[in-house]
Each structure stands twice: as structure tokens, then as C-alpha cells.
Motif scaffolding. Structure first.
Motif: not given
Length: 453
Positions: A90-98
């Protein structure tokens, strides 16, 4: 209850094998956790050390742990690893989405600045305009923010302070209003906004980032193309419909991937246990499993898991049957019953075997039932029809005491022998096993007569 009994037996070897299987499943979960953390850029040396320390502690408990407690410990650790993996993803996806949202803002801002520059008689260098067009087309460079700042500076009022005298500059400063000079951020904030579009794009960005992180750029590519097509639509209603449709497709793809991943992990767990036990006989099946990935169709993953489950259960059942037969025969041998070579095989072939004891001539003990199941039948039997039947009750009572000793002996070795059903002494006539000796010395039952077990 001292007559014929139906008993359930689970040997120490079986219990140990179950704990080892649990530990093997944990090893698979640890390997997946480490690989995924590495792949998504979430590797944490201290977390790895802590996980490995707990794994070593659980390995130390394999030899003498209670299975129920051990299962709880293993399941708790696996659940932690799964939850921790999802948190890191989820943290990795948050970074990618940001990152995607930042690129979109840069692209939209570049397009707006470029349009404004084109509408004004501003002399801009060709290199800056080229970089601005690339940014507006969705090809940001490392200096995207610097390009935007340079372009926005061209939109600012020309600096007149340099042509004024010192007294004039002082007067201009004194007369200056309190309104601050507009910045790039102020200008961006003042651009027309479409809340509906932005909300939809936030959801799309999150899903596409998830695809890119968890499944790779190739899987996300078709959705990126669909997103580009939707954003080219100038009619707001039509564009929003396209974005809504894309959100639904992405949500379905995300849910399907989650299902496939869960099933693949279960398949890999059971296949790895099968490979550890019998890799040769099941080589074709294991090869099929090795070719599977999260792209494999869910029905195929499910079917292969069922095949592996069946093969593993059959193999474990066969191993357990051997250990059960041997445990019972060894226990009876320690009580003074004659156990000869080949008796375990005879039991497997005929479904029952009779053991004699020198201290009780004319009588013996029959153990029966297919030992590939966990339930067996044990009972005292007479070895001759021509006997003093008044001794039958005493023999059954004697066998009751010996059975208790057998239970205690096996329990001390870690094997559980539990009575599930038993008849009382004399409740049914003693079974007669009219037996003949085989060349190997075994007792072969040629005729039996008894009441119900």
C-alpha cells in the motif's frame, strides 16, 4: 469397558510431520514476503532480522511442541507476514499514485502556461518552448518544475526597477500596495478546475499505480491507453462516462488479481510440500505448477491445487499407515506379544493380524481395520474352538489391563491411542480365530466367529 474396541491412533511421527509441514508453509510465506519487499522497494533489514529470529524460535519448537499451540503460532506469524506485505504494498502504491498525480499536475500546468504564452506577444526561447510542449504531452523530464518556473517568469510583469533612480525606487516601494506578487502556485490555483474529473482521475491513478507496482508496467499499459483516450475527450459528460467505465474495469482487474494471487500462494504451498516428499512421481504436475503465475487463469490454479492436495494426502496417508502399524506392533511386542518379520505387511494385505503371547496360550490379540485410516479395531481372540471357555472372560479382563499399558507406553512416545467405542467384558462372545501357521511363522486366520465389534 474391556471388550472389543474401536480406537483412533495418531503417531508421534505423524504429529512431528504435521509440525514440519506447518514450518515449511511458514518458510514459503517468509520467502514470498522477502521477495515482494525487495521487488517493491520496501526491504527493511531490521524487519528481516526480526522475522528470521521468530522463524528460528518456531523451528526450535518443532521437536517437542503441542500441535494445537504450534498451529496457532504458525498461523499468527503467517497472518503477520501477509498483513505486513499488504501494508508495504500500500505504501508503494501510494508513492506511485502520488507520482502519477504530480506528473498530471505538471502536464496540465504546462499546457495552460503554453497556451497563455501563445496568446501573448512573449519572446520565449525555442528550447524552453520545446521542453514545455514535451511536458504538456506527458513526457516530463527531471527538471519539470524548473521548466514551469522559467515559463511562468515570462508571464510576470517586466522588471522596471532597474531603469529608476534610487529616489524613484524608494517612492515606488512606499506607494506599493499590500497585494503580494503572484507566484506560480497562485497562478496554478487560479486555473479553472473540474472537481468531478479530478475525483475520477484520483481513483484511476490509484488503480493504475496498483497495477504497475503489483503486476508490472505491461499489465497497466492497456489501461493507460484507455485513460489517454478518455482524457482526449473534450465533452465533459462523455469524458466522465469514459473515466467511470475505466474505474469499473480497473476495480474488476484488481479484484481478479487478488483472487488469483491467493490461490497461487495456496498452490505453491501445497506443491512445495509435495515436492519435498515425492518429486519424482509427481514431476509433470510439479512442472505445471512451476509454470503458473498470477496471470494464470483462476480455474486452472484451483484445479492444480486440488490435484496437489489429493496427491499429498495420498502420500501422507501411506506414510502414516506405516507408522501406525509399526507403532502398534512395537507396543504389543513390548508387552510380550510375538511380533515377527513381515507381520506389518500381512496386516496391510489382509486388513488384520493376530498376535500370540506365550503367557496366555490359546489366546491372542487381533488388531484390524485398514491402517491407512486413523481408526483401528483391537480385541482379544481365542485361537482354538476346543478350549476352556470359562477363561474367556478372564482373558478379556487381562487384555483390558494390557491395553491400558499399551496406551501409556505409546503416550510416552508421543503417540495418541484414544478409545472411541468399546464393549463391555462378556458383552459379545470372544471371537474365535482358527489359525494356522504360515512358513514364515505368521498366524493366518482361516475362520473367525464372533459377535458384533
Amino acid at each position: 469397558m474391556s471388550g472389543p474396541k474401536v480406537v483412533r491412533i495418531v503417531t508421534a511421527e505423524e504429529l512431528l510431520a504435521l509440525r514440519e509441514a506447518m514450518l515449511h508453509r511458514l518458510d514459503q510465506a517468509v520467502a514470498r514476503w522477502q521477495a515482494q519487499c525487495e521487488r517493491i522497494g520496501e526491504r527493511d533489514a531490521s524487519a528481516v532480522a526480526a522475522v528470521m529470529a521468530r522463524r528460528q524460535a518456531l523451528q526450535a519448537l518443532v521437536a517437542d511442541s503441542d500441535n494445537t499451540r504450534y498451529a496457532r503460532l504458525i498461523e499468527a506469524e503467517i497472518a503477520f507476514l501477509q498483513a505486513d506485505t499488504r501494508d508495504r504494498e500500500a505504501r508503494a502504491v501510494d508513492r506511485a499514485a502520488a507520482g502519477r498525480q504530480q506528473q498530471r499536475r505538471q502536464r496540465d500546468n504546462a499546457a495552460a502556461v503554453l497556451k497563455t504564452l501563445q496568446d501573448r506577444p512573449v519572446d520565449a526561447e525555442a528550447g524552453l518552448l520545446q521542453a514545455l510542449r514535451a511536458l504538456a504531452d506527458g513526457h516530463p523530464g527531471a527538471d519539470a518544475e524548473a521548466v514551469l518556473a522559467r515559463a511562468f517568469a515570462l508571464l510576470s510583469p517586466p522588471e522596471e526597477q532597474a531603469t529608476l533612480s534610487e529616489d524613484q525606487r524608494a517612492l515606488a516601494t512606499a506607494l506599493q500596495t499590500s497585494a503580494p506578487t503572484p507566484t506560480l502556485a497562485d497562478w496554478v490555483a487560479g486555473q479553472p478546475a473540474d472537481p468531478g474529473r479530478e475525483a475520477r482521475l484520483l481513483r484511476v491513478d490509484r488503480y493504475i499505480a496498483e497495477l504497475q507496482v503489483l503486476q508490472g508496467p505491461a499489465v497497466a499499459a492497456p489501461y493507460l491507453e484507455a485513460l489517454h483516450h478518455a482524457e482526449q475527450e473534450t465533452a465533459p459528460q462523455r469524458r466522465n462516462l469514459l473515466l467511470d467505465s475505466l474505474v469499473l474495469e480497473l476495480a474488476a482487474a484488481s479484484a481478479a488479481f487478488a483472487q488469483r494471487r491467493v490461490q497461487l500462494e495456496r498452490l505453491q504451498d501445497v506443491a512445495s510440500r509435495l515436492a519435498a516428499l515425492d518429486p519424482v512421481d509427481h514431476a509433470p504436475l510439479l512442472a505445471q505448477v512451476g509454470a503458473c503465475s498470477t496471470d494464470t487463469a483462476l480455474p486452472l490454479l484451483t484445479a492444480l491445487a486440488q490435484q496437489c492436495d489429493t496427491a499429498l494426502a495420498s502420500h501422507q496417508q501411506a506414510l502414516a499407515a506405516v507408522s501406525r502399524r509399526q507403532a502398534v506392533l512395537d507396543g504389543l511386542a513390548s508387552l510380550g506379544y510375538e511380533v515377527r518379520e513381515g507381520m506389518a505387511t500381512a496386516w496391510q494385505d489382509s486388513g488384520a493380524v493376530v498376535l500370540k503371547k506365550a503367557a496366555t496360550p490359546g489366546y491372542g490379540v487381533e488388531v484390524g481395520g485398514q491402517a491407512d485410516g486413523v481408526r483401528l479395531q483391537v480385541r482379544a481372540v481365542a485361537l482354538a474352538a476346543d478350549r476352556d471357555r470359562s477363561r474367556d472372560r478372564d482373558i478379556e479382563t487381562l487384555w483390558c489391563g494390557e491395553f491400558g499399558r499399551l496406551q501409556a507406553l505409546l503416550h510416552g512416545q508421543g503417540t495418541e491411542l484414544v478409545v472411541e467405542r468399546a464393549l463391555g467384558v462378556g458383552e459379545v462372545p470372544l471371537k474365535e480365530a482358527i489359525a494356522t501357521a504360515t512358513p514364515s511363522g505368521q498366524v493366518q486366520v482361516s475362520h473367525a466367529r464372533s459377535g458384533p465389534a
